[in-house]
Scaffold this motif. Sequence first.
Motif, PDB file in Angstrom:
ATOM      1  N   GLU A  90       0.838  -1.193   0.000  1.00 43.34           N
ATOM      2  CA  GLU A  90       0.000   0.000   0.000  1.00 43.34           C
ATOM      3  C   GLU A  90       0.873   1.244   0.000  1.00 43.34           C
ATOM      4  OE1 GLU A  90      -3.654  -0.813   2.833  1.00 43.34           O
ATOM      5  OE2 GLU A  90      -1.809  -1.744   3.594  1.00 43.34           O
ATOM      6  N   LEU A  91       0.462   2.240  -0.746  1.00 44.04           N
ATOM      7  CA  LEU A  91       1.061   3.562  -0.722  1.00 44.04           C
ATOM      8  C   LEU A  91      -0.077   4.535  -0.468  1.00 44.04           C
ATOM      9  CD1 LEU A  91       3.378   3.044  -3.800  1.00 44.04           C
ATOM     10  CD2 LEU A  91       4.185   3.513  -1.495  1.00 44.04           C
ATOM     11  N   PHE A  92       0.005   5.315   0.597  1.00 40.92           N
ATOM     12  CA  PHE A  92      -1.145   6.119   0.971  1.00 40.92           C
ATOM     13  C   PHE A  92      -0.737   7.315   1.832  1.00 40.92           C
ATOM     14  CE2 PHE A  92      -0.430   2.838   4.099  1.00 40.92           C
ATOM     15  CZ  PHE A  92      -0.608   3.455   5.321  1.00 40.92           C
ATOM     16  N   ARG A  93      -1.640   8.277   1.873  1.00 46.27           N
ATOM     17  CA  ARG A  93      -1.516   9.394   2.796  1.00 46.27           C
ATOM     18  C   ARG A  93      -2.562   9.246   3.886  1.00 46.27           C
ATOM     19  NH1 ARG A  93      -0.694  12.079  -2.247  1.00 46.27           N
ATOM     20  NH2 ARG A  93       1.456  12.815  -2.429  1.00 46.27           N
ATOM     21  N   THR A  94      -2.291   9.837   5.035  1.00 45.41           N
ATOM     22  CA  THR A  94      -3.216   9.746   6.154  1.00 45.41           C
ATOM     23  C   THR A  94      -3.596  11.137   6.643  1.00 45.41           C
ATOM     24  OG1 THR A  94      -1.529   9.763   7.889  1.00 45.41           O
ATOM     25  CG2 THR A  94      -2.047   7.637   6.877  1.00 45.41           C
ATOM     26  N   ILE A  95      -4.607  11.167   7.477  1.00 38.37           N
ATOM     27  CA  ILE A  95      -4.990  12.389   8.171  1.00 38.37           C
ATOM     28  C   ILE A  95      -4.441  12.309   9.592  1.00 38.37           C
ATOM     29  CG2 ILE A  95      -6.911  13.781   9.044  1.00 38.37           C
ATOM     30  CD1 ILE A  95      -8.566  12.794   6.702  1.00 38.37           C
ATOM     31  N   PRO A 103      -9.330   8.572   1.932  1.00 36.25           N
ATOM     32  CA  PRO A 103     -10.098   8.168   0.738  1.00 36.25           C
ATOM     33  C   PRO A 103      -9.648   8.939  -0.500  1.00 36.25           C
ATOM     34  CG  PRO A 103     -11.557   8.464   2.620  1.00 36.25           C
ATOM     35  CD  PRO A 103     -10.210   8.976   3.044  1.00 36.25           C
ATOM     36  N   GLY A 104      -9.406   8.222  -1.586  1.00 31.19           N
ATOM     37  CA  GLY A 104      -8.984   8.860  -2.823  1.00 31.19           C
ATOM     38  C   GLY A 104      -7.519   9.238  -2.860  1.00 31.19           C
ATOM     39  N   ASP A 105      -6.732   8.756  -1.889  1.00 28.80           N
ATOM     40  CA  ASP A 105      -5.316   9.120  -1.835  1.00 28.80           C
ATOM     41  C   ASP A 105      -4.471   7.892  -1.508  1.00 28.80           C
ATOM     42  OD1 ASP A 105      -3.447  11.042  -2.311  1.00 28.80           O
ATOM     43  OD2 ASP A 105      -3.747  12.154  -0.446  1.00 28.80           O
ATOM     44  N   SER A 106      -4.762   6.778  -2.183  1.00 34.18           N
ATOM     45  CA  SER A 106      -4.040   5.546  -1.897  1.00 34.18           C
ATOM     46  C   SER A 106      -3.992   4.641  -3.117  1.00 34.18           C
ATOM     47  CB  SER A 106      -4.691   4.797  -0.730  1.00 34.18           C
ATOM     48  OG  SER A 106      -5.986   4.349  -1.092  1.00 34.18           O
ATOM     49  N   ALA A 188      -8.691  10.730  -7.089  1.00 30.20           N
ATOM     50  CA  ALA A 188      -7.883   9.545  -6.842  1.00 30.20           C
ATOM     51  C   ALA A 188      -6.412   9.905  -6.942  1.00 30.20           C
ATOM     52  CB  ALA A 188      -8.221   8.443  -7.844  1.00 30.20           C
ATOM     53  N   LEU A 189      -5.575   9.130  -6.261  1.00 33.56           N
ATOM     54  CA  LEU A 189      -4.140   9.377  -6.309  1.00 33.56           C
ATOM     55  C   LEU A 189      -3.630   9.265  -7.739  1.00 33.56           C
ATOM     56  CD1 LEU A 189      -1.557   9.935  -4.702  1.00 33.56           C
ATOM     57  CD2 LEU A 189      -1.319   7.469  -4.362  1.00 33.56           C
ATOM     58  N   LEU A 190      -4.125   8.266  -8.478  1.00 30.16           N
ATOM     59  CA  LEU A 190      -3.793   8.093  -9.892  1.00 30.16           C
ATOM     60  C   LEU A 190      -5.078   7.815 -10.661  1.00 30.16           C
ATOM     61  CD1 LEU A 190      -0.646   5.740  -9.740  1.00 30.16           C
ATOM     62  CD2 LEU A 190      -0.667   8.225 -10.002  1.00 30.16           C
ATOM     63  N   ASP A 191      -5.237   8.458 -11.816  1.00 34.71           N
ATOM     64  CA  ASP A 191      -6.385   8.132 -12.658  1.00 34.71           C
ATOM     65  C   ASP A 191      -6.060   6.884 -13.480  1.00 34.71           C
ATOM     66  OD1 ASP A 191      -4.813   8.886 -14.887  1.00 34.71           O
ATOM     67  OD2 ASP A 191      -5.736  10.864 -15.032  1.00 34.71           O
ATOM     68  N   GLY A 192      -6.955   6.491 -14.371  1.00 35.32           N
ATOM     69  CA  GLY A 192      -6.783   5.250 -15.107  1.00 35.32           C
ATOM     70  C   GLY A 192      -5.480   5.170 -15.880  1.00 35.32           C
ATOM     71  N   GLN A 193      -5.178   6.172 -16.696  1.00 34.52           N
ATOM     72  CA  GLN A 193      -3.950   6.137 -17.496  1.00 34.52           C
ATOM     73  C   GLN A 193      -2.711   6.227 -16.630  1.00 34.52           C
ATOM     74  OE1 GLN A 193      -3.493   5.497 -20.867  1.00 34.52           O
ATOM     75  NE2 GLN A 193      -1.422   5.310 -20.057  1.00 34.52           N
ATOM     76  N   GLU A 194      -2.775   7.019 -15.574  1.00 29.81           N
ATOM     77  CA  GLU A 194      -1.638   7.122 -14.660  1.00 29.81           C
ATOM     78  C   GLU A 194      -1.392   5.794 -13.948  1.00 29.81           C
ATOM     79  OE1 GLU A 194      -2.012  11.887 -13.520  1.00 29.81           O
ATOM     80  OE2 GLU A 194      -3.058  10.369 -12.333  1.00 29.81           O
ATOM     81  N   LEU A 195      -2.464   5.081 -13.629  1.00 25.92           N
ATOM     82  CA  LEU A 195      -2.317   3.776 -13.003  1.00 25.92           C
ATOM     83  C   LEU A 195      -1.678   2.785 -13.964  1.00 25.92           C
ATOM     84  CD1 LEU A 195      -2.920   2.230 -10.366  1.00 25.92           C
ATOM     85  CD2 LEU A 195      -5.094   1.523 -11.383  1.00 25.92           C
ATOM     86  N   VAL A 196      -2.036   2.866 -15.237  1.00 25.44           N
ATOM     87  CA  VAL A 196      -1.399   2.025 -16.258  1.00 25.44           C
ATOM     88  C   VAL A 196       0.097   2.323 -16.314  1.00 25.44           C
ATOM     89  CG1 VAL A 196      -1.201   1.580 -18.737  1.00 25.44           C
ATOM     90  CG2 VAL A 196      -3.458   1.683 -17.664  1.00 25.44           C
ATOM     91  N   ASP A 197       0.463   3.601 -16.317  1.00 31.47           N
ATOM     92  CA  ASP A 197       1.875   3.982 -16.352  1.00 31.47           C
ATOM     93  C   ASP A 197       2.619   3.418 -15.140  1.00 31.47           C
ATOM     94  OD1 ASP A 197       1.333   5.398 -18.659  1.00 31.47           O
ATOM     95  OD2 ASP A 197       1.187   7.337 -17.646  1.00 31.47           O
ATOM     96  N   SER A 198       1.982   3.495 -13.976  1.00 28.51           N
ATOM     97  CA  SER A 198       2.590   2.958 -12.763  1.00 28.51           C
ATOM     98  C   SER A 198       2.725   1.443 -12.845  1.00 28.51           C
ATOM     99  CB  SER A 198       1.754   3.355 -11.549  1.00 28.51           C
ATOM    100  OG  SER A 198       2.341   2.874 -10.352  1.00 28.51           O
ATOM    101  N   ALA A 199       1.706   0.777 -13.390  1.00 30.47           N
ATOM    102  CA  ALA A 199       1.741  -0.681 -13.521  1.00 30.47           C
ATOM    103  C   ALA A 199       2.887  -1.122 -14.435  1.00 30.47           C
ATOM    104  CB  ALA A 199       0.410  -1.192 -14.058  1.00 30.47           C
ATOM    105  N   GLN A 200       3.151  -0.351 -15.471  1.00 33.29           N
ATOM    106  CA  GLN A 200       4.270  -0.677 -16.358  1.00 33.29           C
ATOM    107  C   GLN A 200       5.590  -0.631 -15.598  1.00 33.29           C
ATOM    108  OE1 GLN A 200       3.589   2.260 -19.415  1.00 33.29           O
ATOM    109  NE2 GLN A 200       2.290   0.896 -20.611  1.00 33.29           N
TER     110      GLN A 200
END
Length: 207
Positions: A90-95, A103-106, A188-200
Amino acid sequence: MSNSHKRTFSLFSALLVLVIASIACSSSTDSKTAEDISSPNYETCEGFVTAENLGGGADPTGLIHRARVIPIASIPGLADSGATANCLIELFRTIDGDDSPVPGDSITISLVQFESREVALNLYNSTLAAAILTGEQVGDLAEILQGVVGEYSYLMDVKAGGVGAIVVFVSGSTFVSMSSMADAESNALLDGQELVDSAQGVQSRLP
């Protein structure tokens, strides 16, 4: 999105991230601030990704890194399937510095290594079928793209508050799912395309 669609997607997400339900069974809660970890290792679940190399344009500032080894025996049917390693990252920010992601930052990454590529592909095909079925039920709010990280991969991006994007792929004998859940306002921390880039990037670091 209707309540029935949300329930369907929740079940689908639980299928993809096989180890989420077993987090409570793990005694390891090794959380740390970002650091450069080398040599990916299935025994420790470290080295696959850090805040700095998450990619996708994510700002690493304040991201906490937590890697957990999830006992294979704690997931019903997983040991019998020939799984040899089971990691949750997990990579996330906390309060206020607590241990709960904002929520939306992990980002959540599940890696399951199997004895053979065939088993990993069987799981991939099952989740792809579930994704397609879910997409049909959700309708225009869902986008499914195949081949985003090699031949056996897909992105499912649901444009609705509280859902987000999931990338699934198989590399060698390892089944990987990465999810970037959105908050109620679809941030979200990463949108769909950004998540694809991260997955690569994650794929390039797999042993």
